[in-house]
Design an enzyme around this catalytic site. Sequence first.
Site, PDB file in Angstrom:
ATOM      1  CB  SER A 142       5.072 -67.196  14.630  1.00 60.43           C
ATOM      2  OG  SER A 142       6.318 -66.566  14.842  1.00 60.43           O
ATOM      3  CE1 TYR A 155       3.985 -62.864  11.194  1.00 62.55           C
ATOM      4  CE2 TYR A 155       5.157 -63.264  13.248  1.00 62.55           C
ATOM      5  CZ  TYR A 155       4.803 -63.660  11.975  1.00 62.55           C
ATOM      6  OH  TYR A 155       5.255 -64.869  11.480  1.00 62.55           O
TER       7      TYR A 155
HETATM    8  P1  NAD Z   1       5.679 -65.972   2.381  1.00 63.83           P
HETATM    9  O1  NAD Z   1       5.565 -64.494   2.187  1.00 63.83           O
HETATM   10  O2  NAD Z   1       6.698 -66.736   1.634  1.00 63.83           O
HETATM   11  O3  NAD Z   1       4.297 -66.677   2.153  1.00 63.83           O
HETATM   12  C1  NAD Z   1       3.096 -66.100   2.570  1.00 63.83           C
HETATM   13  C2  NAD Z   1       2.008 -66.702   1.741  1.00 63.83           C
HETATM   14  O4  NAD Z   1       0.775 -66.076   2.111  1.00 63.83           O
HETATM   15  C3  NAD Z   1       2.211 -66.451   0.252  1.00 63.83           C
HETATM   16  O5  NAD Z   1       1.794 -67.597  -0.473  1.00 63.83           O
HETATM   17  C4  NAD Z   1       1.287 -65.280  -0.020  1.00 63.83           C
HETATM   18  O6  NAD Z   1       0.855 -65.240  -1.351  1.00 63.83           O
HETATM   19  C5  NAD Z   1       0.159 -65.619   0.936  1.00 63.83           C
HETATM   20  N1  NAD Z   1      -0.690 -64.483   1.223  1.00 63.83           N
HETATM   21  C6  NAD Z   1      -0.341 -63.248   1.668  1.00 63.83           C
HETATM   22  N2  NAD Z   1      -1.428 -62.471   1.760  1.00 63.83           N
HETATM   23  C7  NAD Z   1      -2.482 -63.229   1.370  1.00 63.83           C
HETATM   24  C8  NAD Z   1      -3.865 -62.982   1.225  1.00 63.83           C
HETATM   25  N3  NAD Z   1      -4.401 -61.782   1.487  1.00 63.83           N
HETATM   26  N4  NAD Z   1      -4.656 -63.988   0.784  1.00 63.83           N
HETATM   27  C9  NAD Z   1      -4.130 -65.203   0.478  1.00 63.83           C
HETATM   28  N5  NAD Z   1      -2.827 -65.499   0.593  1.00 63.83           N
HETATM   29  C10 NAD Z   1      -2.019 -64.509   1.029  1.00 63.83           C
HETATM   30  O7  NAD Z   1       5.858 -66.161   3.961  1.00 63.83           O
HETATM   31  P2  NAD Z   1       6.207 -67.430   4.842  1.00 63.83           P
HETATM   32  O8  NAD Z   1       7.433 -67.081   5.595  1.00 63.83           O
HETATM   33  O9  NAD Z   1       6.159 -68.676   4.057  1.00 63.83           O
HETATM   34  O10 NAD Z   1       5.008 -67.364   5.889  1.00 63.83           O
HETATM   35  C11 NAD Z   1       3.974 -68.332   5.915  1.00 63.83           C
HETATM   36  C12 NAD Z   1       3.404 -68.391   7.327  1.00 63.83           C
HETATM   37  O11 NAD Z   1       4.430 -68.811   8.218  1.00 63.83           O
HETATM   38  C13 NAD Z   1       2.903 -67.048   7.837  1.00 63.83           C
HETATM   39  O12 NAD Z   1       1.728 -67.230   8.586  1.00 63.83           O
HETATM   40  C14 NAD Z   1       4.034 -66.597   8.736  1.00 63.83           C
HETATM   41  O13 NAD Z   1       3.597 -65.718   9.737  1.00 63.83           O
HETATM   42  C15 NAD Z   1       4.499 -67.927   9.298  1.00 63.83           C
HETATM   43  N6  NAD Z   1       5.856 -67.897   9.860  1.00 63.83           N
HETATM   44  C16 NAD Z   1       6.928 -67.623   9.062  1.00 63.83           C
HETATM   45  C17 NAD Z   1       8.198 -67.611   9.628  1.00 63.83           C
HETATM   46  C18 NAD Z   1       9.428 -67.335   8.814  1.00 63.83           C
HETATM   47  O14 NAD Z   1      10.508 -67.191   9.417  1.00 63.83           O
HETATM   48  N7  NAD Z   1       9.370 -67.299   7.504  1.00 63.83           N
HETATM   49  C19 NAD Z   1       8.358 -67.872  10.984  1.00 63.83           C
HETATM   50  C20 NAD Z   1       7.236 -68.130  11.758  1.00 63.83           C
HETATM   51  C21 NAD Z   1       5.984 -68.139  11.170  1.00 63.83           C
END
Ligand code: NAD
Length: 260
Positions: A142, A155
């Site tokens: 991130s 985080y």
């Molecule tokens: P999201 O909530 O849409 O997806 C998260 C995924 O992780 C889902 O498929 C969920 O089912 C899965 N998950 C959660 N807990 C779990 C567990 N215990 N075991 C297995 N799977 C699990 O979120 P996202 O925004 O797509 O985030 C995905 C990644 O991207 C994360 O690591 C997040 O930190 C990172 N990220 C997101 C953003 C953003 O703005 N959305 C920015 C930077 C980084």
Amino acid sequence: MFERFLQGKTAVVTGSNSGIGLGVAERLARAGADVILNSFTDSDDDHALAERLAAEHDVAVRYLQADMSRGDDCRRLIEQAGACDILVNNAGIQHVAAIPDFPAEKWDAVIAINLSSAFHTTAAALPMMRKAGWGRVINIASAHGLTASPYKSAYVAAKHGIVGLTKVTGLETAREPITCNAICPGYVLTPLVEAQIPDTMQKYDMGREEVIEKVLLERQPSKEFATTDQLGDTAVFLCSDAAAQITGTTISVDGGWTAL
Ligand code: NAD
């Protein structure tokens, strides 16, 4: 650009029934990779998603339930996959609170899912990559792996940690045809970010659009969300020969956030 060059490779994407993980899985499948989808649930929708992806991209797709908060589940996921040429450590959760009010169990969960899971899956996958003679580890970190915001202690700590793990993995595999890199997205409008909007609206007494512009995208100079397709295509690029000498580093997809 890279039409189906990943045919014959298997990609395991953790946390891929939603958001960025699903976007990355779709782009890897479009490039010809067989895909293992994962989350902690085991619903009909999860398996239907695997069937849809397989049909759309003419690749093999399986959904495997495994809870990324548990080290043994992380390792079992890789074993059950049977092959793991491309490992995308994506599963992640968020919790927002000031440090004195941050529940200890939320701290533990964020560190386990966002950081420790990548250690366990990488430990299980590297021997497979070495045997296959090729591998790519892609950690979804991130902008918060490179910079900080208040109220996101667990985080930010986990994301800085995964950037560190990325460097070590890159060094430990540097003499082999294996690379490890972290993609550092800025804000992407996924369910994880959607979930932060209502509280933020309440906290700042703002409407949805105002929260998006003035709070979420405040530090994203492009004033646009990054998309899951852009992140998926960045992952596909990291699997290409062009990226064979890119290892142990970070690629920001953040509209200029970390240039500030
Ligand atoms: P999201 O909530 O849409 O997806 C998260 C995924 O992780 C889902 O498929 C969920 O089912 C899965 N998950 C959660 N807990 C779990 C567990 N215990 N075991 C297995 N799977 C699990 O979120 P996202 O925004 O797509 O985030 C995905 C990644 O991207 C994360 O690591 C997040 O930190 C990172 N990220 C997101 C953003 C953003 O703005 N959305 C920015 C930077 C980084």
